[in-house]
Design a protein around this motif. Structure first.
Motif, short mmCIF file in Angstrom:
data_model
loop_
_atom_site.label_atom_id
_atom_site.label_comp_id
_atom_site.label_asym_id
_atom_site.label_seq_id
_atom_site.Cartn_x
_atom_site.Cartn_y
_atom_site.Cartn_z
N ARG A 141 25.56 38.29 -40.36
CA ARG A 141 24.37 38.46 -40.87
C ARG A 141 23.70 39.69 -40.24
N ASP A 142 24.18 39.91 -39.03
CA ASP A 142 23.38 41.07 -38.01
C ASP A 142 23.89 42.30 -38.49
N ILE A 143 25.21 42.61 -38.88
CA ILE A 143 25.90 43.69 -39.44
C ILE A 143 25.15 43.74 -40.66
N LYS A 144 25.15 42.96 -41.49
CA LYS A 144 24.60 43.28 -43.07
C LYS A 144 23.18 43.87 -43.00
N PHE A 145 22.44 43.20 -41.98
CA PHE A 145 20.71 43.79 -41.91
C PHE A 145 20.86 44.92 -41.15
N PHE A 146 21.92 45.44 -40.32
CA PHE A 146 21.95 46.59 -39.74
C PHE A 146 22.33 47.66 -40.80
#
Length: 47
Positions: A6-11
């Motif tokens: 999720r963090d990578i997607k939002f980044f």
């Protein structure tokens, strides 16, 4: 600290959003720079 998918997607969503916003608001500069880059590359290839 654990980095999740999720963090990578939002980044990457944020990076993409900034790219789109910058391209939209600086469209004239983008076109001018693309033309200049194409002409410079074309002239270098002819040498």
């Amino acid at each position: 600290m654990k980095i999740t998918k999720r963090d990578i997607k939002f980044f990457f969503l944020g990076v993409l959003s900034l790219f789109i916003i910058e391209t939209f608001f600086g469209w004239n500069d983008v076109i001018k720079d693309m033309k200049r880059g194409f002409i410079d590359g074309y002239n270098e290839a002819k040498k």
